[in-house]
Design an enzyme around this catalytic site. Structure first.
Site, mmCIF file in Angstrom:
data_model
loop_
_atom_site.group_PDB
_atom_site.id
_atom_site.type_symbol
_atom_site.label_atom_id
_atom_site.label_comp_id
_atom_site.label_asym_id
_atom_site.label_seq_id
_atom_site.Cartn_x
_atom_site.Cartn_y
_atom_site.Cartn_z
ATOM 1 N N GLY A 100 70.216 50.782 6.200
ATOM 2 C CA GLY A 100 70.748 49.934 5.279
ATOM 3 C C GLY A 100 71.238 48.505 6.285
ATOM 4 C CG HIS A 124 72.124 60.099 3.969
ATOM 5 N ND1 HIS A 124 72.953 59.212 4.401
ATOM 6 C CD2 HIS A 124 71.029 59.708 4.115
ATOM 7 C CE1 HIS A 124 72.218 58.094 4.429
ATOM 8 N NE2 HIS A 124 71.005 58.294 4.148
ATOM 9 C CD GLU A 162 67.792 58.776 6.933
ATOM 10 O OE1 GLU A 162 67.008 58.067 6.360
ATOM 11 O OE2 GLU A 162 68.836 59.017 6.602
ATOM 12 C CD GLU A 164 74.366 56.172 3.203
ATOM 13 O OE1 GLU A 164 74.131 56.491 1.874
ATOM 14 O OE2 GLU A 164 73.898 55.262 3.588
ATOM 15 C CG ASN A 170 69.042 58.626 -0.496
ATOM 16 O OD1 ASN A 170 69.635 58.792 -1.457
ATOM 17 N ND2 ASN A 170 69.790 58.459 0.558
ATOM 18 C CB SER A 202 65.630 49.029 8.129
ATOM 19 O OG SER A 202 67.039 49.084 7.718
ATOM 20 C CE LYS A 239 71.083 55.233 1.196
ATOM 21 N NZ LYS A 239 71.404 54.420 2.345
ATOM 22 N N GLY A 253 65.672 54.065 1.628
ATOM 23 C CA GLY A 253 66.896 53.865 0.950
ATOM 24 C C GLY A 253 66.595 52.619 0.102
HETATM 25 C C1 PEP Z 1 68.723 56.071 4.241
HETATM 26 O O1 PEP Z 1 69.871 55.932 3.883
HETATM 27 O O2 PEP Z 1 68.125 57.325 4.278
HETATM 28 C C2 PEP Z 1 67.851 54.891 4.584
HETATM 29 C C3 PEP Z 1 66.794 55.054 5.242
HETATM 30 O O3 PEP Z 1 68.248 53.790 4.018
HETATM 31 P P1 PEP Z 1 67.285 52.227 4.326
HETATM 32 O O4 PEP Z 1 66.039 52.442 4.127
HETATM 33 O O5 PEP Z 1 68.250 51.418 3.299
HETATM 34 O O6 PEP Z 1 67.910 51.641 5.761
#
Ligand code: PEP
Length: 256
Positions: free
Chosen positions: A174, A96, A168, A98, A9, A214, A11, A235
């Site tokens: 993040g 998601h 998630e 966000e 992703n 992460s 973003k 991400g």
């Molecule tokens: C995401 O936003 O879907 C995500 C998993 O981000 P990150 O890997 O940066 O934690």
């Protein structure tokens, strides 16, 4: 039994030129390899055609991070799943955290969007997961159950072919903090049971449930190797070709 999916992703990162370069780099690193799973990158809307020109499923597929909840008409600024399909997308991320947080998106909207994604012949990646305070209050399973129940049974058609889930935990996105293998496996197994109750045991057996939060090369093998984890939604680490391919390597190793 379930092919893994490693999905990036991107973003709000990478315009067409940078995006095509990143997709090319990933494709080159994977050149000639016969993977046991699927690989997907989800750039911003405007970058999709440039990436799709490079990533046409051999082995990297292209997806989108969002879509409209209408197929056409007076909806300024929106992009429909059918248009995304025409532009080269094969998957669309919906729900998601966000978008739940910043755009205040709701279950009702997710249902409309996923129905249109399916009608356009695309696959939906439906994201869900609890916040830190909910986990600390011992509500992780209840939150996850409500999020799945709020959407899956309302869909016109949802099966293991057209729908992928992505657990998630919001506190891991993040932040550099990752769910422990025990935490991830617990919620993934629980999610699969909820899917079985809602859509039937067969669908639950085949539906892929990704972990997101992460995920990186150093922890991918262990996480994706868990019995109910079928890949990752990535991400930050999806923005560097070497890291993203390192996660794919972890998924390959986990797939045996
Ligand atoms: C995401 O936003 O879907 C995500 C998993 O981000 P990150 O890997 O940066 O934690």
């Amino acid at each position: 039994m379930r092919r893994y999916l490693v999905a990036g992703n991107w973003k709000l990162n990478k315009g067409p030129a940078e995006g095509a370069a990143l997709a090319r780099e990933i494709s080159e690193l994977l050149q000639g390899r016969k993977l046991k799973g699927d690989v997907l990158v989800c750039p911003p809307y405007v970058t999709i055609p440039a990436v799709a020109a490079v990533a046409q499923g051999d082995p990297v597929l292209t997806g989108a991070q969002n879509c409209a909840d209408q197929d056409q008409g007076a909806y300024t600024g929106e992009v429909s799943p059918a248009m995304l399909s025409e532009a080269g997308a094969r998957y669309v991320i919906i729900g998601h955290s966000e978008r739940r947080e910043y755009q205040r998106e709701t279950d009702e909207l997710f249902v409309r969007k996923i129905n249109l994604v399916h009608q356009a012949g695309l696959k939906a990646i439906f994201c869900y997961g609890e916040k830190l305070e909910q986990r600390q209050a011992g509500q992780a399973q209840a939150v996850v159950k409500a999020q799945l129940e709020g959407v899956l049974p309302q869909l016109e058609s949802a099966d293991a072919y057209n729908t992928v889930l992505a657990y998630e935990p919001v506190w891991a996105i993040g932040t550099g903090e990752t769910a422990t293998p025990a935490q991830a496996q617990e919620i993934h197994a629980f999610s699969r049971q909820v899917v079985a109750d809602l859509l039937g045991a067969k669908v639950a057996e085949y539906m892929r449930i990704l972990y997101g939060g992460s995920c990186k090369p150093g922890n991918a093998r262990e996480l994706i190797g868990l019995p109910d984890v079928d890949g990752g939604l990535i991400g930050g680490a999806a923005l560097k070709a070497a890291d993203f391919v390192g996660i794919i390597d972890g998924a390959e190793a986990a797939a045996g």
